[in-house]
Design a protein around this motif. Structure first.
Motif, PDB file in Angstrom:
ATOM      1  N   ARG A   3     115.519  48.891 138.262  1.00 50.32           N
ATOM      2  CA  ARG A   3     114.516  49.741 137.627  1.00 50.32           C
ATOM      3  C   ARG A   3     113.640  49.029 136.597  1.00 50.32           C
ATOM      4  N   VAL A   4     114.193  48.074 135.849  1.00 52.33           N
ATOM      5  CA  VAL A   4     113.419  47.474 134.761  1.00 52.33           C
ATOM      6  C   VAL A   4     112.132  46.807 135.254  1.00 52.33           C
ATOM      7  N   PRO A   5     112.076  46.238 136.478  1.00 54.84           N
ATOM      8  CA  PRO A   5     110.781  45.713 136.927  1.00 54.84           C
ATOM      9  C   PRO A   5     109.657  46.740 136.930  1.00 54.84           C
ATOM     10  N   HIS A   6     109.976  48.024 137.108  1.00 59.41           N
ATOM     11  CA  HIS A   6     108.930  49.048 137.012  1.00 59.41           C
ATOM     12  C   HIS A   6     108.316  49.030 135.611  1.00 59.41           C
ATOM     13  N   ILE A   7     109.177  48.878 134.599  1.00 57.56           N
ATOM     14  CA  ILE A   7     108.711  48.828 133.216  1.00 57.56           C
ATOM     15  C   ILE A   7     107.894  47.563 132.979  1.00 57.56           C
ATOM     16  N   LEU A   8     108.394  46.436 133.463  1.00 60.03           N
ATOM     17  CA  LEU A   8     107.700  45.163 133.255  1.00 60.03           C
ATOM     18  C   LEU A   8     106.327  45.159 133.894  1.00 60.03           C
ATOM     19  N   ASP A   9     106.189  45.859 135.034  1.00 58.55           N
ATOM     20  CA  ASP A   9     104.908  45.912 135.737  1.00 58.55           C
ATOM     21  C   ASP A   9     104.020  47.045 135.244  1.00 58.55           C
ATOM     22  N   GLY A  10     104.547  47.886 134.353  1.00 54.63           N
ATOM     23  CA  GLY A  10     103.775  49.038 133.895  1.00 54.63           C
ATOM     24  C   GLY A  10     103.468  50.015 135.012  1.00 54.63           C
ATOM     25  N   ASP A  11     104.337  50.083 136.016  1.00 58.81           N
ATOM     26  CA  ASP A  11     104.100  50.922 137.195  1.00 58.81           C
ATOM     27  C   ASP A  11     105.123  52.054 137.207  1.00 58.81           C
ATOM     28  N   TYR A  12     104.669  53.241 136.890  1.00 60.00           N
ATOM     29  CA  TYR A  12     105.561  54.398 136.827  1.00 60.00           C
ATOM     30  C   TYR A  12     105.326  55.358 137.992  1.00 60.00           C
ATOM     31  N   THR A  13     104.848  54.799 139.099  1.00 62.86           N
ATOM     32  CA  THR A  13     104.751  55.584 140.330  1.00 62.86           C
ATOM     33  C   THR A  13     106.142  56.092 140.690  1.00 62.86           C
ATOM     34  N   PRO A  14     106.314  57.385 140.923  1.00 63.08           N
ATOM     35  CA  PRO A  14     107.671  57.930 141.048  1.00 63.08           C
ATOM     36  C   PRO A  14     108.329  57.626 142.388  1.00 63.08           C
ATOM     37  N   LEU A  15     109.202  56.616 142.390  1.00 62.06           N
ATOM     38  CA  LEU A  15     110.108  56.443 143.523  1.00 62.06           C
ATOM     39  C   LEU A  15     111.282  57.411 143.379  1.00 62.06           C
ATOM     40  N   SER A  16     111.706  57.635 142.162  1.00 62.03           N
ATOM     41  CA  SER A  16     112.641  58.705 141.806  1.00 62.03           C
ATOM     42  C   SER A  16     112.200  59.202 140.447  1.00 62.03           C
ATOM     43  N   ALA A  17     111.917  60.485 140.336  1.00 59.63           N
ATOM     44  CA  ALA A  17     111.259  61.012 139.149  1.00 59.63           C
ATOM     45  C   ALA A  17     112.241  61.396 138.055  1.00 59.63           C
ATOM     46  N   VAL A  18     111.732  61.466 136.839  1.00 54.83           N
ATOM     47  CA  VAL A  18     112.509  61.936 135.692  1.00 54.83           C
ATOM     48  C   VAL A  18     113.143  63.289 135.994  1.00 54.83           C
ATOM     49  N   ASN A  19     112.379  64.182 136.615  1.00 53.75           N
ATOM     50  CA  ASN A  19     112.888  65.535 136.871  1.00 53.75           C
ATOM     51  C   ASN A  19     114.072  65.552 137.832  1.00 53.75           C
ATOM     52  N   ILE A  20     114.202  64.513 138.649  1.00 48.21           N
ATOM     53  CA  ILE A  20     115.379  64.436 139.520  1.00 48.21           C
ATOM     54  C   ILE A  20     116.644  64.350 138.682  1.00 48.21           C
ATOM     55  N   PHE A  21     116.595  63.556 137.622  1.00 48.68           N
ATOM     56  CA  PHE A  21     117.798  63.426 136.787  1.00 48.68           C
ATOM     57  C   PHE A  21     117.954  64.574 135.807  1.00 48.68           C
ATOM     58  N   VAL A  22     116.864  65.257 135.456  1.00 47.22           N
ATOM     59  CA  VAL A  22     117.027  66.523 134.742  1.00 47.22           C
ATOM     60  C   VAL A  22     117.874  67.461 135.594  1.00 47.22           C
ATOM     61  N   LYS A  23     117.564  67.528 136.886  1.00 50.31           N
ATOM     62  CA  LYS A  23     118.321  68.381 137.809  1.00 50.31           C
ATOM     63  C   LYS A  23     119.731  67.853 138.046  1.00 50.31           C
ATOM     64  N   ASP A  24     119.844  66.575 138.419  1.00 50.35           N
ATOM     65  CA  ASP A  24     121.140  66.055 138.868  1.00 50.35           C
ATOM     66  C   ASP A  24     122.154  65.996 137.734  1.00 50.35           C
ATOM     67  N   LEU A  25     121.732  65.543 136.560  1.00 51.11           N
ATOM     68  CA  LEU A  25     122.677  65.538 135.444  1.00 51.11           C
ATOM     69  C   LEU A  25     122.992  66.960 134.987  1.00 51.11           C
ATOM     70  N   GLY A  26     122.063  67.885 135.212  1.00 55.41           N
ATOM     71  CA  GLY A  26     122.378  69.287 134.967  1.00 55.41           C
ATOM     72  C   GLY A  26     123.493  69.774 135.878  1.00 55.41           C
ATOM     73  N   ILE A  27     123.455  69.355 137.150  1.00 61.62           N
ATOM     74  CA  ILE A  27     124.529  69.690 138.090  1.00 61.62           C
ATOM     75  C   ILE A  27     125.849  69.099 137.623  1.00 61.62           C
ATOM     76  N   VAL A  28     125.808  67.843 137.209  1.00 69.50           N
ATOM     77  CA  VAL A  28     127.018  67.173 136.726  1.00 69.50           C
ATOM     78  C   VAL A  28     127.611  67.939 135.544  1.00 69.50           C
ATOM     79  N   LEU A  29     126.779  68.288 134.586  1.00 71.39           N
ATOM     80  CA  LEU A  29     127.264  68.957 133.380  1.00 71.39           C
ATOM     81  C   LEU A  29     127.785  70.362 133.683  1.00 71.39           C
ATOM     82  N   ASP A  30     127.106  71.068 134.591  1.00 75.31           N
ATOM     83  CA  ASP A  30     127.584  72.410 134.961  1.00 75.31           C
ATOM     84  C   ASP A  30     128.950  72.341 135.636  1.00 75.31           C
ATOM     85  N   ALA A  31     129.112  71.383 136.550  1.00 78.85           N
ATOM     86  CA  ALA A  31     130.388  71.244 137.246  1.00 78.85           C
ATOM     87  C   ALA A  31     131.495  70.857 136.275  1.00 78.85           C
TER      88      ALA A  31
END
Length: 308
Positions: free
Chosen positions: A221-249
């Motif tokens: 993931r860090v190369p995305h930061i180094l290149d300044g490219d935040y095109t969503p291959l996997s979006a922030v909202n995916i982990f809002v959802k997925d970690l929400g599932i983890v915490l609920d379970a």
């Protein structure tokens, strides 16, 4: 016997799965709500369907690779859904990241129609999907795995058969997402700290990749930061959802998850800044906003310094 397969949800991973199946010579249907994506898939040689019901009778195995549980239920059982038209003995592979309590319920409803189910979440990201090298964390009856073998061989480098009970696959994926989400958040935090303290970002990345602090997510993931490219291959909202599932379970199990909780708040904060649809490495933008640091490539692009 020739196997006809379907892929419902032609996002970054679904597209890779569907085109991998085509490369393996499988007759492949693709289903999506976006006309431009269907046109691209038809140009690749695929057959297209605008509703799950339109491919149901034609397919022996259908991979459902949508975003969440609500979309999975709509695809399977909603209006224009898959299940009523499927032939008895056909197979559904349910691959969204969901609460492990849900796949047993879906499997029971599918069984009422004579349809088999594999609880089969996937991992590997868009690149592995495009290469037909995803990891499948599957649970379900042996008969279902046998019937789905051609599709699984086309889309996966590794298929784990974790037992016959639906829900086990989703449990293992939940643990994977716990680790992935925490590792990405930690990578962003660590890079922001290094930048704030004056380390040159690319040198910092190279050193960590050759040191004990390296993780697969840091390296990926860090190369995305180094290149300044935040095109969503996997979006922030995916982990809002997925970690929400983890915490609920975990809450249902009375199990504390302090690291997952902290990471979840970091993704929520990033989404609150307006970056929910951006690449998950945009968590570093939250730290940039807090600390006033300039991120790599920001000056050259005239883009994102500190903050949004």
């Amino acid at each position: 016997m020739t196997t006809t397969v379907g892929v419902i949800g032609l996002g970054s991973m679904g597209w890779g799965a569907a085109t991998s199946a085509l490369r393996k010579g499988l007759a492949t249907w693709g289903c999506d709500t976006r006309e431009e994506v269907l046109a691209r898939f038809a140009a690749e040689g695929g057959r297209i369907a605008r509703r799950p019901a339109d491919l149901a009778a034609a397919c022996d195995v259908v991979l459902v690779l949508v975003v969440n549980a609500a979309q999975t239920e709509q695809v399977l059982f909603g209006e224009g859904g898959l299940v009523p038209g499927m032939r008895p003995g056909s197979v559904v592979i349910a691959s969204a990241t969901v609460d492990p309590a849900l796949p047993p319920q879906w499997a029971q409803r599918l069984a009422e129609h004579g349809v088999l189910m594999i609880d089969g979440p996937v991992s590997g990201g868009a690149r592995k999907a495009a290469e037909g090298q995803m990891t499948v964390m599957g649970s379900g009856p042996a008969e279902a795995f046998d019937k789905a073998a051609a599709l699984l061989d086309a889309i996966a480098g590794k298929v784990y058969r974790l037992g016959e009970a639906p829900g086990i696959g989703s449990t293992v994926k939940m643990v994977n997402q716990h680790l992935a989400g925490v590792h990405i958040a930690a990578a962003c935090e660590a890079m922001a700290l290094g930048i704030r303290a004056g380390a040159e970002p690319r040198a910092l990345y190279d050193v960590i990749c050759n040191s004990a602090g390296m993780s697969w997510m840091f390296q990926n993931r860090v190369p995305h930061i180094l290149d300044g490219d935040y095109t969503p291959l996997s979006a922030v909202n995916i982990f809002v959802k997925d970690l929400g599932i983890v915490l609920d379970a975990a809450r249902k199990l009375t199990f504390p998850l302090p690291l997952a909780s902290a990471a979840h708040q970091m993704y929520l904060a990033t989404a609150a800044l307006g970056h929910g649809g951006d690449d998950d490495t945009s968590v570093i933008k939250m730290f940039a906003a807090l600390a006033g640091i300039e991120l790599p490539a920001a000056a050259a692009s005239g883009g994102e310094g500190a903050g949004r």
